[in-house]
Design a protein around this motif. Structure first.
Motif, short mmCIF file in Angstrom:
data_model
loop_
_atom_site.label_atom_id
_atom_site.label_comp_id
_atom_site.label_asym_id
_atom_site.label_seq_id
_atom_site.Cartn_x
_atom_site.Cartn_y
_atom_site.Cartn_z
N ALA A 205 0.83 -1.20 0.00
CA ALA A 205 0.00 0.00 0.00
C ALA A 205 0.87 1.26 0.00
CB ALA A 205 -0.91 0.00 1.23
N TYR A 206 1.93 1.21 0.77
CA TYR A 206 2.80 2.37 0.90
C TYR A 206 3.48 2.69 -0.43
CZ TYR A 206 6.55 5.26 2.78
OH TYR A 206 7.42 6.28 3.03
N CYS A 207 4.02 1.65 -1.07
CA CYS A 207 4.73 1.85 -2.34
C CYS A 207 3.78 2.34 -3.42
CB CYS A 207 5.40 0.56 -2.79
SG CYS A 207 6.78 0.11 -1.74
N GLN A 208 2.59 1.76 -3.43
CA GLN A 208 1.60 2.15 -4.42
C GLN A 208 1.26 3.64 -4.27
OE1 GLN A 208 -1.16 -0.78 -5.17
NE2 GLN A 208 -2.83 0.57 -5.77
N ASP A 209 1.11 4.03 -3.01
CA ASP A 209 0.79 5.41 -2.71
C ASP A 209 1.88 6.36 -3.21
OD1 ASP A 209 -1.20 6.92 -1.46
OD2 ASP A 209 0.27 7.45 0.09
N ASP A 221 -2.94 1.40 -13.46
CA ASP A 221 -3.23 0.54 -14.60
C ASP A 221 -2.56 1.03 -15.89
OD1 ASP A 221 -4.69 -0.65 -12.74
OD2 ASP A 221 -6.66 -0.28 -13.65
N GLY A 222 -2.52 2.37 -16.04
CA GLY A 222 -1.92 2.94 -17.25
C GLY A 222 -0.47 2.57 -17.44
N PHE A 223 0.19 2.22 -16.35
CA PHE A 223 1.60 1.83 -16.44
C PHE A 223 1.76 0.33 -16.64
CE2 PHE A 223 1.87 5.66 -13.67
CZ PHE A 223 2.56 6.46 -14.57
N ARG A 226 -1.06 -3.16 -13.05
CA ARG A 226 -2.22 -3.74 -12.39
C ARG A 226 -1.97 -5.18 -11.93
NH1 ARG A 226 -8.08 -3.82 -12.80
NH2 ARG A 226 -8.29 -2.53 -14.62
N SER A 227 -1.37 -5.96 -12.83
CA SER A 227 -1.17 -7.37 -12.46
C SER A 227 0.27 -7.64 -12.03
CB SER A 227 -1.55 -8.25 -13.64
OG SER A 227 -0.81 -7.81 -14.77
N LEU A 228 1.01 -6.57 -11.73
CA LEU A 228 2.40 -6.77 -11.35
C LEU A 228 2.69 -6.11 -9.99
CD1 LEU A 228 4.09 -5.89 -14.78
CD2 LEU A 228 3.56 -8.17 -13.91
#
Ligand SMILES: Nc1ncnc2c1ncn2[C@@H]1O[C@H](COP(=O)(O)OP(=O)(O)OP(=O)(O)O)[C@@H](O)[C@H]1O
Ligand SMILES: [Mg+2]
Length: 659
Positions: A205-209, A221-223, A226-228
């Protein structure tokens, strides 16, 4: 230890800052020096071979200290970084001390993977910072960044032999530094320096943020992330690390891509080593490698790109053929190739220069280099764009950047000083404010220079002199005998044995103009310079696009040059099960045989044949033939021509060798 309040204030400040950087050597700015203390001083003095002294920090308490002059810091830094140390640079901030003490702040932490200083970076290879995040068994996320060029990408490895896959990718990237969660152990023998970090910094969660915030997007998703999830964690951890070590670099990272190893030929670490693709088996240098044979590039950008191409042979027949088309064009048209290479040669490292401009570390000479490079773009575009459809894909990103050039031509002096400390960076006519001050200062100088003769004339005192000293600045001196004739507006400042010294308010005004002008000019030039850099950085994407196109042109021309010099032919690359090479040669060995001729050999698989066994006496060329077969296939999939009289090559997704 003494009681807290006995310690000098500067020691308190030091300890407070050092506490935040326990794992780095703290370079603490004191006047013209960076000082290190305690354990850091011992390390620094040992590693850099400089004198260890000591300093009083409280009554009767001395601690070790070692300092290096601030102007020579780069050289010392590079030696510490090479040995894998991290160095936190703590500068004085603000112009005024607060309660007798300058505020100080760590402005960056220099680590092997976060360099931007031109003097510390290798120009011929990328300087990658890598992050590895292992996940469930058999999976890991890898992200890498080169902050000096803005390249930023990530992928996810999934392999039943994860440590081999990791090793292969690490050997391909050759990172300067790798960050990873501290609780995992990585396979032995990976290249570069390692920086373990607390596990929480790699949490999903932290990295995604961090990623969402950095790219100012609502979803990843644009990058293609999403599945990685592991790739996203690795990329996010890299951004956090940069935030801490090299915050200025973050704004350079406006592009990001995910990649899949399935798009490239799989080459494990041992195969890369055995085939000597970019590093020879002996010392790891470029001598005797395939890269050495193929690399005839003439720009630093091209040099970095050809290394990437050789490390990543393609699988897609269309992409391979597009490269071949362009190589063909330059192969067949020797004059065009020579002109192109001559036109590329004087170009600067545009990728890194624009990154320095955007990062706020550019010097006047960087802009000069950029100007002379942009000046040459239109002619270069002209050279390749006429009737060459095979290059049209490339030319899409190739922009003349004429606005940027106009700005540089109108703003920057022809031959500015190396740094902003000296005046004369900005061209006359660019800023009315600046020109006004330069003009007024020139006028004031002239006025003062003429003062003596003007005042002698006016007062009829022949002995009147204009002089200068540090205490009063400019003054008018009249001998005692004539001092009674001094005009009433003269203000007496000093009485000497034989003379009186005077000033006038007008004179002091001109004096102030002269003395302040240089500071003012420096300040205004600095401000304009920053503005120019800001305007240029708004064009980063365009300029990087052109830099990449130049790099690609350089590499294509380089492959054509290698083909012409070494007598290669264009292989027929197809998506079938076929390998048929007539009169093949080993691209490296054939160049090292002095006097002897390399004997060409066929490697032909008949329909349905899958295995061939090679026998022969000692030293008869068995190993060379096997390597040669592998290298010819690999060259073909890079898009290069190959050493043979004819070749039909079905794309392979993997090469294994242990020779
Ligand atoms: N086709 C060739 N033409 C000329 N020289 C060659 C050729 N192939 C190999 N050589 C040279 O011959 C020497 C032996 O080559 P290589 O090591 O490939 O032989 P080998 O059969 O594998 O030997 P060994 O039996 O010791 O493994 C090398 O020095 C190499 O440079
Ligand atoms: Mg052998």
């Amino acid at each position: 230890m003494p009681e807290h309040d006995e310690i000098t204030p500067i020691r308190k400040q030091y300890l407070q800052i050092k506490r935040q950087y326990p794992n780095a050597i703290l370079f603490f700015r004191l006047g013209d020096f960076y000082e290190t203390f305690d354990q850091d001083a011992e390390t620094t003095s040992r590693e850099l071979d400089i004198v260890l002294t000591s300093r009083n920090v409280a009554k009767g308490v001395r601690i070790p200290m070692a300092g290096i002059p601030h102007h020579a810091a780069e050289n010392y830094l590079s030696r510490l970084i090479e040995r894998g140390y991290h160095v936190a640079i703590c500068e004085q901030v603000g112009d005024e001390p607060v309660k007798g003490l300058f505020p100080r702040k760590v402005v960056r932490v220099v680590t092997p993977g976060t360099l931007l200083e031109p003097g510390l970076l290798p120009s011929e290879a990328n300087n990658y910072l890598v992050c590895i995040v292992p996940g469930e068994p058999d999976k890991a996320g890898i992200a890498y960044v080169d902050i000096s060029t803005g390249e930023f990408a990530a992928t996810e490895l999934a392999d039943s032999d994860l440590s081999s896959a990791l090793r292969a990718e690490m050997i391909r990237l050759r990172p300067a530094e790798t960050i990873h969660p501290e609780n995992i152990s990585l396979p032995d023998g990976l290249p570069g320096h390692f920086s373990p970090l607390p596990t929480w910094r790699f949490e999903q969660a932290y990295c995604q943020d961090v990623l969402l915030r950095h790219f100012e997007v609502a979803s990843l998703d644009g990058f293609g992330l999403r599945s990685l999830p592991l790739a996203a964690r690795a990329a996010g951890a890299i951004l956090q690390y940069l935030e801490e070590t090299q915050p200025a670099a973050l704004k350079l990272l406006n592009r990001f891509s995910t990649y899949s190893l399935a798009d490239f030929m799989a080459l494990d670490a041992a195969t890369r080593r055995n085939l000597e693709l970019t590093e020879n088996i002996r010392g790891g240098g470029i001598k005797g490698t395939l890269l050495e044979v193929l690399d005839n590039t003439v720009t630093p950008m091209g040099k970095r790109l050809i290394r990437q191409w050789v490390s990543k042979p393609l699988l897609d027949v269309d992409r391979i053929c597009r490269r071949q088309e362009a190589v063909s064009l330059f192969f067949e048209n020797g004059l065009l190739r020579a002109e192109l290479r001559a036109a590329l040669k004087p170009l600067t490292d545009l990728e890194r220069v624009i990154n320095r401009v955007a990062g706020g570390t550019a010097l006047p000479r960087d802009l000069v280099a950029m100007r002379s490079t942009l000046m040459r773009l239109p002619a270069l575009i002209q050279l390749v764009s006429d009737n060459y459809p095979s290059l049209s894909g490339l030319l899409r990103y190739f922009e003349p950047c004429s606005e940027e050039l106009n700005l540089l031509e109108s703003a920057l002096a022809d031959d500015p000083p190396a740094t902003l400390h000296n005046p004369g960076v900005i061209r006359t006519g660019f800023s009315a404010e600046l020109d006004g001050i330069v003009e007024r200062s020139r006028h004031a100088r002239e006025w003062i220079a003429n003062l003596e003769s003007v005042e002698r004339e006016r007062t009829k005192i022949k002995t009147l002199k204009v002089g200068y000293n540090k205490v009063f600045g400019y003054y008018i001196e009249i001998t005692r005998a004539n001092s009674n004739q001094a005009p009433s507006e003269y203000i007496r400042k000093q009485t000497l044995v034989n003379a009186e010294r005077y000033i006038t308010p007008e004179m002091k005004e001109y004096e102030a103009l002269v003395l302040n002008a240089e500071d003012r000019i420096r300040e205004i030039e600095g401000r304009i310079f920053t503005e120019i850099c800001e305007r240029l950085s708004a064009s980063t994407a365009r300029i990087i696009g052109s830099a990449r196109a130049l790099a690609e042109l350089d590499v294509l021309a380089s492959l054509a040059e290698a083909a012409a010099v070494n007598g290669y032919i264009r292989p027929d690359v197809v998506a079938e099960d076929v390998l048929s090479v007539r009169d093949g040669r080993h691209p490296v060995v054939e160049r090292t045989l002095s006097g002897e001729r390399f004997v060409p050999n066929d490697v032909v698989f008949e329909d349905g044949e899958r295995v061939r066994i090679i026998t022969g006496p000692n030293m008869s060329g068995k190993s060379t033939l096997i390597r040669q077969a592998a290298l010819i296939v690999l060259m073909a999939q890079i898009g290069s021509f190959v050493p043979a009289s004819s070749a039909k090559i079905g794309v392979v997704d993997r090469i294994f060798t242990r020779i």
